[in-house]
Design a protein around this motif. Structure first.
Motif, PDB file in Angstrom:
ATOM      1  N   SER A   7       0.951  -1.232   0.029  1.00  0.00           N
ATOM      2  CA  SER A   7      -0.086   0.116  -0.020  1.00  0.00           C
ATOM      3  C   SER A   7       0.926   1.076   0.053  1.00  0.00           C
ATOM      4  N   LEU A 146      -2.390  -1.434  -3.277  1.00  0.00           N
ATOM      5  CA  LEU A 146      -4.012  -1.118  -2.766  1.00  0.00           C
ATOM      6  C   LEU A 146      -3.615   0.436  -2.690  1.00  0.00           C
ATOM      7  N   VAL A 176      -9.331   0.834  -3.105  1.00  0.00           N
ATOM      8  CA  VAL A 176      -9.938   0.656  -2.052  1.00  0.00           C
ATOM      9  C   VAL A 176     -10.972   2.144  -1.814  1.00  0.00           C
ATOM     10  N   ILE A 197     -11.676  -3.111  -4.603  1.00  0.00           N
ATOM     11  CA  ILE A 197     -12.029  -3.822  -3.471  1.00  0.00           C
ATOM     12  C   ILE A 197     -13.647  -3.570  -3.138  1.00  0.00           C
TER      13      ILE A 197
END
Length: 296
Positions: A7, A146, A176, A197
């Motif tokens: 991330s 992410l 996300v 997601i």
């Protein structure tokens, strides 16, 4: 196959998605989940696992052995049987174990991933330039990034893309939460997200080991989060499958127009390469760099 999940700017869900990806990786591959977050691990606490074996014992054993089966010898099983190498929750111990593990020339995780029908999913946490997990990302066959889809997150991401472009040739992005659409992000950053997601509290609760969360509709195979992870796994496998078709030769990059990015606040107006990553600034010549002499 070695897959790193990372991330930028503390985007949530790296560990949860890593568990989902490993749990839903297609058969017949043997899948191993490794927690390599320098800030400390969560899986052991979430699932009430023992402190050892895990990342610390693996790092100690890797000093004396290059056996590609070594990581499998330091696993514990999650509900459902998924083998996992857990990191200690203490950040100092986690970083020390990772430093020892990544200092090995060959890399025991890379060796394990090279084995026939083996897939190693590694949760590398937040990816900073000085992260001790960076060698794992560099050695990975694919990196899943992410990120939230808000302007401030994309501005941070835009500044990291040149670095990531040097670390991996196979980046993949997952969004996300709410924010800019995949189409807008593709236009602004030059990177096409694999998807978003889904907001799946029940599915995430199961993957986090929360008591009473498991049900026939929220298990990894049936939850929206698990189904999304399964699609990502299939896309990664398809992208890395050997192809007999010849790869078309591209001309020099300067012959092709590149977009200038201005619409997202905070995103610098720098060009991106046709491959999807923002072009890195040229490195200074050794003779031009301050404080350096001539090359030997």
């Amino acid at each position: 196959m070695l897959v790193a999940v990372v991330s930028v700017k503390g985007s949530p869900g790296v560990t949860t998605f890593s568990v989902a990806l490993a749990a839903r990786w297609p058969a017949p591959s043997r899948t191993l989940l490794v927690e390599a977050d320098p800030s400390g691990g969560d899986i052991g606490i979430r699932f009430w696992l023992e402190a050892t074996p895990g990342l610390v014992s693996l790092a100690a054993a890797a000093r004396h052995s290059e056996d590609p089966t070594l990581p499998w010898q330091h696993t514990q099983a999650l509900p459902g049987g998924l083998p996992v190498v857990t990191a200690p929750p203490d950040a100092d111990r986690a970083r020390a174990a990772l430093s020892a593990l990544t200092s090995e020339p060959r890399g025991v995780l890379r060796a394990a991933a090279n084995a026939l029908d083996a897939t190693v999913i590694v949760d590398c946490g937040r990816l900073d330039p000085g992260s001790v997990a960076a060698p794992i990302v560099r050695a990975a066959d694919a990196m899943i990034l992410l990120t939230r889809a808000h302007a401030d997150d994309l501005a941070h991401l835009a500044r990291r893309l040149p670095v990531l472009g040097r670390w991996t040739q196979h980046p993949a992005m997952m969004l996300v939460g709410e924010g800019y659409s995949p189409t807008e992000i593709t236009r602004e950053l030059g990177v096409s997200p694999l998807g978003r997601i889904p907001d799946d509290p029940r599915g995430a609760a199961v993957l986090c080991g929360r008591p009473g969360a498991c049900s026939s509709r929220s298990g990894p195979a049936r939850s929206r989060l698990g189904q999304a992870a399964h699609k990502v796994a299939n896309l990664l496998l398809a992208a890395h499958a050997p192809s007999e078709a010849p790869v078309p030769q591209q001309g020099p990059a300067e012959q092709h127009p590149v977009p200038i990015l201005r619409a997202v606040p905070g995103v610098p107006p720098a060009p991106v390469a046709r491959g999807g990553l923002r072009l890195a600034p040229p490195l200074p010549h050794p003779q031009d760099a301050p404080g350096t002499g001539r090359m030997p």
